[in-house]
Design a protein around this motif. Sequence first.
Motif, PDB file in Angstrom:
ATOM      1  N   ARG A  71      47.065  64.100  32.385  1.00  0.00           N
ATOM      2  CA  ARG A  71      48.151  63.511  31.782  1.00  0.00           C
ATOM      3  C   ARG A  71      49.234  64.841  31.697  1.00  0.00           C
ATOM      4  N   VAL A  73      51.231  66.805  30.214  1.00  0.00           N
ATOM      5  CA  VAL A  73      52.422  66.366  29.357  1.00  0.00           C
ATOM      6  C   VAL A  73      52.593  68.031  28.532  1.00  0.00           C
ATOM      7  N   TYR A  93      53.036  62.207  17.287  1.00  0.00           N
ATOM      8  CA  TYR A  93      53.255  63.301  18.202  1.00  0.00           C
ATOM      9  C   TYR A  93      53.686  62.606  18.784  1.00  0.00           C
ATOM     10  N   GLN A  97      55.847  63.816  29.025  1.00  0.00           N
ATOM     11  CA  GLN A  97      55.326  63.598  30.244  1.00  0.00           C
ATOM     12  C   GLN A  97      56.127  63.797  32.024  1.00  0.00           C
ATOM     13  N   HIS A 108      42.586  54.655  31.717  1.00  0.00           N
ATOM     14  CA  HIS A 108      42.157  54.917  30.581  1.00  0.00           C
ATOM     15  C   HIS A 108      42.135  53.915  29.270  1.00  0.00           C
ATOM     16  N   HIS A 110      42.053  54.636  24.873  1.00  0.00           N
ATOM     17  CA  HIS A 110      41.919  55.061  23.220  1.00  0.00           C
ATOM     18  C   HIS A 110      41.760  54.363  22.252  1.00  0.00           C
ATOM     19  N   HIS A 149      45.141  51.763  30.343  1.00  0.00           N
ATOM     20  CA  HIS A 149      46.456  51.677  30.505  1.00  0.00           C
ATOM     21  C   HIS A 149      46.547  52.709  31.846  1.00  0.00           C
ATOM     22  N   HIS A 151      49.142  55.380  34.762  1.00  0.00           N
ATOM     23  CA  HIS A 151      50.955  55.481  35.354  1.00  0.00           C
ATOM     24  C   HIS A 151      50.530  55.351  36.856  1.00  0.00           C
ATOM     25  N   ASP A 163      56.416  60.547  25.494  1.00  0.00           N
ATOM     26  CA  ASP A 163      55.115  59.233  24.195  1.00  0.00           C
ATOM     27  C   ASP A 163      55.790  60.484  23.334  1.00  0.00           C
ATOM     28  N   LEU A 165      52.960  58.615  20.269  1.00  0.00           N
ATOM     29  CA  LEU A 165      51.403  58.441  19.793  1.00  0.00           C
ATOM     30  C   LEU A 165      50.684  58.565  18.636  1.00  0.00           C
TER      31      LEU A 165
HETATM   32  O1  GTQ Z   1      49.477  58.820  28.915  1.00  0.00           O
HETATM   33  O2  GTQ Z   1      48.350  58.085  28.469  1.00  0.00           O
HETATM   34  O3  GTQ Z   1      51.137  62.459  25.791  1.00  0.00           O
HETATM   35  O4  GTQ Z   1      46.538  59.753  26.364  1.00  0.00           O
HETATM   36  C1  GTQ Z   1      48.687  61.773  24.916  1.00  0.00           C
HETATM   37  C2  GTQ Z   1      47.565  60.734  25.639  1.00  0.00           C
HETATM   38  C3  GTQ Z   1      49.281  60.956  27.010  1.00  0.00           C
HETATM   39  C4  GTQ Z   1      49.069  58.908  28.280  1.00  0.00           C
HETATM   40  C5  GTQ Z   1      49.991  61.505  26.032  1.00  0.00           C
HETATM   41  C6  GTQ Z   1      47.956  60.057  26.192  1.00  0.00           C
HETATM   42  C7  GTQ Z   1      48.886  59.850  27.463  1.00  0.00           C
END
Ligand code: GTQ
Length: 350
Positions: A71, A73, A93, A97, A108, A110, A149, A151, A163, A165
């Motif tokens: 990712r 980011v 958070y 991205q 992945h 999480h 998910h 991208h 993003d 989170l």
């Molecule tokens: O796009 O799945 O900014 O897993 C941090 C962890 C994005 C993502 C983030 C992540 C993702």
Amino acid sequence: MSQLGTLEDLPIDYRQGLTDHNLVPLWPSLRAALPHGRASRRTQPVLWRYADIRPRLMEAGRLTPIERAERRVLVLANPGLGLANMQATPSIYIGMQLILPQETAPNHKHSPSAVRFVVEGHGGYTAVQGEKLPMERGDLILTPAGLWHEHGHEGSEPVVWMDALDLPTILFLEASYCIEGQPQSVRNQGDASQTAYRRAGLAPYASLDRAPDKYPLKRFPWKDTRAALTDLAAATDPGERVQLAYVNPQTGQECMPVLGFSALMLRPGETARPHRRSSSAVLHVVEGETQALVDGVEIDAGVNDTFAVPTHAAVTIANRSTSRPAFLFQVDDAPMQRRLGFFEEFEAAA
Ligand code: GTQ
């Protein structure tokens, strides 16, 4: 109020004995743990300008191939909380991205929950559990805890999204982990949740005989959100709050468990003076020019700029334009605070 005893008041050998047995006296730390009247905060009211982020994100696109990033980011980190801790506020958070044409960010899932709010570019998509969701500017995409998910990007220009989170909380709870998976086989019916729940008040008939899904609707197009805000502003008195929460259409509750998401509109020339709240927030300008005052700190946020609002902060947000509305996207931790039983909105403006 009596003066509380300090550590230094205690004999050194007594203190050493406590330490040797993993014990700590409460009273020297009582006021720090339970300050009078208002929570103490390290979170700063900080502004991240997109003009500062964008060139560095594009440079990351040249410096770091997607295979070496998974990712790509840049994290919006609050200096008051320590940059390395990757917290915009204690619970939120935020990352920006970048995905370049033809790139894919691998599949992945999480334990933290995420949402994506598209900042620029066309042709990006997120696949969630085999459902391919298009991503256009301002669209909100949910990738909740435990759902696969990945991208991708089928357009020709860079795509950037924000993003959000609940990672800081899940990390704090020592419960954050990730599982990598094979690329998803995308089902035929793309964007199915958006088709099934296109309009508030209309739900698939079969849903009446099921327990509510946790995440029935996974994409909220900006086109609809903006239109709903505009209609609401026209139907309400000036000064009345124009803010819509992103909810689970089956339950009417917040769409995610820890963080809350909403969109708000400021009428031309309007200044919003929301009550102080126990929750922290991050605000992102979708359209317009705003001037916020957060605990006395002046923040001039324009299009694509993002700023942090600490818990308990006194906030006003003004639309600097007298002819055009301003639109903002808000992330806050009110859902978690409500569930934990201590969410408050303080009546008097501070
Ligand atoms: O796009 O799945 O900014 O897993 C941090 C962890 C994005 C993502 C983030 C992540 C993702």
